[in-house]
Design an enzyme around this catalytic site. Sequence first.
Site, PDB file in Angstrom:
ATOM      1  N   ASP A  32     -19.028   3.424  11.732  1.00  0.00           N
ATOM      2  CA  ASP A  32     -19.150   4.390  10.633  1.00  0.00           C
ATOM      3  C   ASP A  32     -20.025   5.557  11.090  1.00  0.00           C
ATOM      4  O   ASP A  32     -21.085   5.346  11.705  1.00  0.00           O
ATOM      5  CB  ASP A  32     -19.768   3.674   9.411  1.00  0.00           C
ATOM      6  N   ASN A  88     -14.837  -0.856  -1.315  1.00  0.00           N
ATOM      7  CA  ASN A  88     -14.851  -0.059  -2.544  1.00  0.00           C
ATOM      8  C   ASN A  88     -13.444   0.407  -2.917  1.00  0.00           C
ATOM      9  O   ASN A  88     -12.684   0.841  -2.044  1.00  0.00           O
ATOM     10  CB  ASN A  88     -15.751   1.168  -2.346  1.00  0.00           C
ATOM     11  N   GLN A  95     -15.758   4.583  -3.829  1.00  0.00           N
ATOM     12  CA  GLN A  95     -14.830   4.910  -2.736  1.00  0.00           C
ATOM     13  C   GLN A  95     -14.791   6.419  -2.535  1.00  0.00           C
ATOM     14  O   GLN A  95     -14.654   7.175  -3.513  1.00  0.00           O
ATOM     15  CB  GLN A  95     -13.419   4.388  -3.045  1.00  0.00           C
ATOM     16  N   HIS A 101     -10.393   0.433   3.504  1.00  0.00           N
ATOM     17  CA  HIS A 101     -11.279   0.062   4.608  1.00  0.00           C
ATOM     18  C   HIS A 101     -12.265  -0.984   4.119  1.00  0.00           C
ATOM     19  O   HIS A 101     -12.643  -1.000   2.948  1.00  0.00           O
ATOM     20  CB  HIS A 101     -12.012   1.280   5.181  1.00  0.00           C
ATOM     21  N   HIS A 103     -16.023  -2.411   4.891  1.00  0.00           N
ATOM     22  CA  HIS A 103     -17.283  -2.140   5.589  1.00  0.00           C
ATOM     23  C   HIS A 103     -17.843  -3.432   6.174  1.00  0.00           C
ATOM     24  O   HIS A 103     -17.918  -4.456   5.481  1.00  0.00           O
ATOM     25  CB  HIS A 103     -18.333  -1.594   4.609  1.00  0.00           C
TER      26      HIS A 103
HETATM   27  P1  5GP Z   1     -16.298   4.519   1.092  1.00  0.00           P
HETATM   28  O1  5GP Z   1     -17.407   5.232   0.356  1.00  0.00           O
HETATM   29  O2  5GP Z   1     -14.959   5.187   0.863  1.00  0.00           O
HETATM   30  O3  5GP Z   1     -16.249   3.039   0.830  1.00  0.00           O
HETATM   31  O4  5GP Z   1     -16.662   4.632   2.617  1.00  0.00           O
HETATM   32  C1  5GP Z   1     -16.317   5.691   3.433  1.00  0.00           C
HETATM   33  C2  5GP Z   1     -17.112   5.570   4.703  1.00  0.00           C
HETATM   34  O5  5GP Z   1     -16.463   6.290   5.710  1.00  0.00           O
HETATM   35  C3  5GP Z   1     -18.539   6.081   4.603  1.00  0.00           C
HETATM   36  O6  5GP Z   1     -19.444   5.042   4.962  1.00  0.00           O
HETATM   37  C4  5GP Z   1     -18.565   7.242   5.595  1.00  0.00           C
HETATM   38  O7  5GP Z   1     -19.791   7.320   6.288  1.00  0.00           O
HETATM   39  C5  5GP Z   1     -17.428   6.916   6.518  1.00  0.00           C
HETATM   40  N1  5GP Z   1     -16.747   8.065   7.109  1.00  0.00           N
HETATM   41  C6  5GP Z   1     -16.296   9.155   6.442  1.00  0.00           C
HETATM   42  N2  5GP Z   1     -15.662   9.995   7.290  1.00  0.00           N
HETATM   43  C7  5GP Z   1     -15.711   9.403   8.520  1.00  0.00           C
HETATM   44  C8  5GP Z   1     -15.201   9.785   9.807  1.00  0.00           C
HETATM   45  O8  5GP Z   1     -14.600  10.840   9.999  1.00  0.00           O
HETATM   46  N3  5GP Z   1     -15.416   8.913  10.828  1.00  0.00           N
HETATM   47  C9  5GP Z   1     -16.089   7.736  10.650  1.00  0.00           C
HETATM   48  N4  5GP Z   1     -16.253   6.935  11.725  1.00  0.00           N
HETATM   49  N5  5GP Z   1     -16.588   7.347   9.447  1.00  0.00           N
HETATM   50  C10 5GP Z   1     -16.400   8.168   8.397  1.00  0.00           C
END
Ligand code: 5GP
Length: 136
Positions: A32, A88, A95, A101, A103
Amino acid sequence: MRDKECIFCKIANGDIPSKELYEDDEFKVILDLGPATRGHALILPKNHYANLYELPDGEASKVMLLAKKMAGQMTKKLGCDGFNLVQNNGRAAGQTVFHFHLHLIPRYKDDGQTLGWKPLEPTQEELEEIKKIITE
Ligand code: 5GP
Ligand code: ZN
């Protein structure tokens, strides 16, 4: 099964580089970019599914086996003290990227992070009511 506008489709299929920990025909595991802790990673299916509701049973069952394998390997290599799986669905649930995805979050004593909630105090009647709504 890709969405042209989706950043995780591009990452999962190699169009945008990432720090990859694992890859097979159906999944990629990457670090991440905004980690909660040292080693925070994401399991991405290569196909585009917006969330858990859209994830087919095949990928859904495989993702937990992969999470188990990665958690074991990461715990051994990183020496973390615990491990959170977080997933999420929907803005209300936090999300921010609308490609399914999972985590993988290694936890360390005193890492300063909190993944929690303030417990409500439902009555037995309220719990019974919710049980009925969900199951009937
Ligand atoms: P969510 O909030 O949707 O459950 O998690 C999204 C996650 O994706 C966040 O922890 C954020 O740091 C990560 N993330 C967002 N954009 C990128 C990216 O371009 N590359 C990587 N490796 N992680 C990302
Ligand atoms: Zn996608």
